[in-house]
Design a protein around this motif. Structure first.
Motif, PDB file in Angstrom:
ATOM      1  N   ALA A   1       1.076  -7.035  -4.227  1.00 18.50           N
ATOM      2  CA  ALA A   1       2.442  -7.549  -4.082  1.00 18.50           C
ATOM      3  C   ALA A   1       2.895  -7.489  -2.628  1.00 18.50           C
ATOM      4  CB  ALA A   1       3.392  -6.756  -4.972  1.00 18.50           C
ATOM      5  N   ALA A   2       2.600  -6.397  -1.940  1.00 19.19           N
ATOM      6  CA  ALA A   2       3.004  -6.268  -0.536  1.00 19.19           C
ATOM      7  C   ALA A   2       2.265  -7.281   0.339  1.00 19.19           C
ATOM      8  CB  ALA A   2       2.757  -4.844  -0.051  1.00 19.19           C
ATOM      9  N   LEU A   3       0.990  -7.519   0.064  1.00 16.89           N
ATOM     10  CA  LEU A   3       0.236  -8.514   0.835  1.00 16.89           C
ATOM     11  C   LEU A   3       0.800  -9.922   0.632  1.00 16.89           C
ATOM     12  CD1 LEU A   3      -3.371  -7.161   0.241  1.00 16.89           C
ATOM     13  CD2 LEU A   3      -2.258  -7.391   2.470  1.00 16.89           C
ATOM     14  N   LEU A   4       1.149 -10.249  -0.601  1.00 18.42           N
ATOM     15  CA  LEU A   4       1.738 -11.565  -0.856  1.00 18.42           C
ATOM     16  C   LEU A   4       3.122 -11.694  -0.233  1.00 18.42           C
ATOM     17  CD1 LEU A   4       0.600 -12.128  -4.540  1.00 18.42           C
ATOM     18  CD2 LEU A   4      -0.320 -13.176  -2.462  1.00 18.42           C
ATOM     19  N   TRP A   5       3.882 -10.607  -0.248  1.00 16.21           N
ATOM     20  CA  TRP A   5       5.198 -10.581   0.387  1.00 16.21           C
ATOM     21  C   TRP A   5       5.047 -10.821   1.893  1.00 16.21           C
ATOM     22  CZ3 TRP A   5       8.264  -5.404   1.063  1.00 16.21           C
ATOM     23  CH2 TRP A   5       9.551  -5.670   1.530  1.00 16.21           C
TER      24      TRP A   5
ATOM     25  N   GLY B   1     -13.969   0.573   6.859  1.00 18.38           N
ATOM     26  CA  GLY B   1     -14.360  -0.821   7.034  1.00 18.38           C
ATOM     27  C   GLY B   1     -13.364  -1.834   6.518  1.00 18.38           C
ATOM     28  N   VAL B   2     -12.490  -1.427   5.587  1.00 15.97           N
ATOM     29  CA  VAL B   2     -11.583  -2.403   4.979  1.00 15.97           C
ATOM     30  C   VAL B   2     -10.127  -1.940   5.045  1.00 15.97           C
ATOM     31  CG1 VAL B   2     -11.012  -3.654   2.864  1.00 15.97           C
ATOM     32  CG2 VAL B   2     -13.393  -3.218   3.426  1.00 15.97           C
ATOM     33  N   GLU B   3      -9.835  -0.811   4.416  1.00 16.94           N
ATOM     34  CA  GLU B   3      -8.435  -0.422   4.205  1.00 16.94           C
ATOM     35  C   GLU B   3      -7.699  -0.102   5.505  1.00 16.94           C
ATOM     36  OE1 GLU B   3      -9.191   1.415  -0.239  1.00 16.94           O
ATOM     37  OE2 GLU B   3      -9.438   2.689   1.514  1.00 16.94           O
ATOM     38  N   LEU B   4      -8.260   0.755   6.323  1.00 20.47           N
ATOM     39  CA  LEU B   4      -7.563   1.122   7.569  1.00 20.47           C
ATOM     40  C   LEU B   4      -7.521  -0.022   8.582  1.00 20.47           C
ATOM     41  CD1 LEU B   4      -8.682   4.836   7.895  1.00 20.47           C
ATOM     42  CD2 LEU B   4      -6.547   3.906   6.966  1.00 20.47           C
ATOM     43  N   PRO B   5      -8.597  -0.810   8.769  1.00 20.94           N
ATOM     44  CA  PRO B   5      -8.469  -1.969   9.664  1.00 20.94           C
ATOM     45  C   PRO B   5      -7.432  -2.990   9.178  1.00 20.94           C
ATOM     46  CG  PRO B   5     -10.775  -1.446   9.351  1.00 20.94           C
ATOM     47  CD  PRO B   5     -10.009  -0.589   8.392  1.00 20.94           C
ATOM     48  N   LEU B   6      -7.341  -3.188   7.860  1.00 20.42           N
ATOM     49  CA  LEU B   6      -6.329  -4.109   7.335  1.00 20.42           C
ATOM     50  C   LEU B   6      -4.925  -3.569   7.584  1.00 20.42           C
ATOM     51  CD1 LEU B   6      -5.618  -6.689   5.815  1.00 20.42           C
ATOM     52  CD2 LEU B   6      -5.948  -5.427   3.669  1.00 20.42           C
ATOM     53  N   ALA B   7      -4.750  -2.259   7.459  1.00 21.10           N
ATOM     54  CA  ALA B   7      -3.445  -1.648   7.737  1.00 21.10           C
ATOM     55  C   ALA B   7      -3.061  -1.853   9.203  1.00 21.10           C
ATOM     56  CB  ALA B   7      -3.480  -0.157   7.396  1.00 21.10           C
TER      57      ALA B   7
ATOM     58  N   ILE C   1       2.443  -2.017   3.514  1.00 21.07           N
ATOM     59  CA  ILE C   1       1.006  -2.204   3.339  1.00 21.07           C
ATOM     60  C   ILE C   1       0.235  -1.112   4.074  1.00 21.07           C
ATOM     61  CG2 ILE C   1      -0.946  -3.708   3.875  1.00 21.07           C
ATOM     62  CD1 ILE C   1       1.020  -6.059   3.471  1.00 21.07           C
ATOM     63  N   ALA C   2       0.630  -0.821   5.299  1.00 22.33           N
ATOM     64  CA  ALA C   2      -0.058   0.219   6.065  1.00 22.33           C
ATOM     65  C   ALA C   2       0.014   1.556   5.340  1.00 22.33           C
ATOM     66  CB  ALA C   2       0.534   0.324   7.461  1.00 22.33           C
ATOM     67  N   LEU C   3       1.180   1.888   4.819  1.00 21.37           N
ATOM     68  CA  LEU C   3       1.340   3.141   4.086  1.00 21.37           C
ATOM     69  C   LEU C   3       0.502   3.151   2.805  1.00 21.37           C
ATOM     70  CD1 LEU C   3       2.852   5.841   3.887  1.00 21.37           C
ATOM     71  CD2 LEU C   3       4.611   4.638   2.617  1.00 21.37           C
ATOM     72  N   LEU C   4       0.552   2.065   2.045  1.00 24.19           N
ATOM     73  CA  LEU C   4      -0.230   1.991   0.813  1.00 24.19           C
ATOM     74  C   LEU C   4      -1.729   2.068   1.079  1.00 24.19           C
ATOM     75  CD1 LEU C   4       1.737  -0.771  -1.111  1.00 24.19           C
ATOM     76  CD2 LEU C   4       1.450   1.602  -1.833  1.00 24.19           C
ATOM     77  N   LEU C   5      -2.195   1.350   2.092  1.00 24.96           N
ATOM     78  CA  LEU C   5      -3.625   1.346   2.381  1.00 24.96           C
ATOM     79  C   LEU C   5      -4.107   2.689   2.924  1.00 24.96           C
ATOM     80  CD1 LEU C   5      -4.017  -2.232   3.861  1.00 24.96           C
ATOM     81  CD2 LEU C   5      -4.932  -1.396   1.699  1.00 24.96           C
ATOM     82  N   ALA C   6      -3.301   3.309   3.774  1.00 25.37           N
ATOM     83  CA  ALA C   6      -3.684   4.632   4.280  1.00 25.37           C
ATOM     84  C   ALA C   6      -3.697   5.654   3.140  1.00 25.37           C
ATOM     85  CB  ALA C   6      -2.732   5.063   5.388  1.00 25.37           C
ATOM     86  N   GLY C   7      -2.711   5.589   2.259  1.00 24.61           N
ATOM     87  CA  GLY C   7      -2.696   6.485   1.106  1.00 24.61           C
ATOM     88  C   GLY C   7      -3.853   6.219   0.169  1.00 24.61           C
TER      89      GLY C   7
END
Length: 147
Positions: free
Chosen positions: A73-77, A126-132, A96-102
């Motif tokens: 939902a946050a990515l689509l927002w 490789g995915v979550e933190l770089p996307l954040a 998104i940064a908070l959700l991905l880091a968590g």
């Protein structure tokens, strides 16, 4: 019924063109500007998250499904706000940064040892933190471009 029937014809009391539909406003340059490659990433990440959500749902991992639905939902927002060039981009980017880091921290913390820990580290680094980081950079770039 045709809308032409509803149009008022000029007469002694009507002003010519008083009820004529307004011409569509021209699109601004900001709306017609194409998204950069980096600005497309949130939508692509949301799309890539869908099969993973299906796998988690089949495995009855309810807590992870809920967390990933919030990320989706946050990515689509964020994608919607980037497309509109909204100044409120920093809100979903921070979410998104908070959700991905968590998510990364929870994955690593609950992974056990061996291969599951390695998989969690690879996903986090490789995915979550770089996307954040990318989402925060997009928000910062949008804010500085509007100033």
């Amino acid at each position: 019924m045709s809308t032409a029937v509803l149009a008022v014809r000029p007469g002694p009391t009507a002003r010519p063109g008083a009820f004529a539909p307004a011409a569509p406003a021209p699109l601004t340059r900001a709306l017609t500007r194409r998204l950069t490659r980096a600005e497309r990433v949130p939508a692509l990440a949301a799309l890539a998250l869908l099969p993973w959500l299906a796998v988690l749902a089949v495995c009855h991992e309810t807590a992870w499904v809920v967390l990933d639905l919030f990320e989706l939902a946050a990515l689509l927002w964020l994608d919607a706000l980037l497309r509109r060039r909204s100044p409120a981009v920093h809100l979903p980017a921070a979410a998104i940064a908070l959700l991905l880091a968590g998510d990364a921290l929870a994955d690593i913390g609950t992974a056990g040892s061996g291969l599951p820990l390695l998989a969690a580290l690879v996903m986090a680094l490789g995915v979550e933190l770089p996307l954040a980081v990318l989402c925060l950079a997009l928000a910062r770039g949008t804010r500085s471009a509007q100033s």
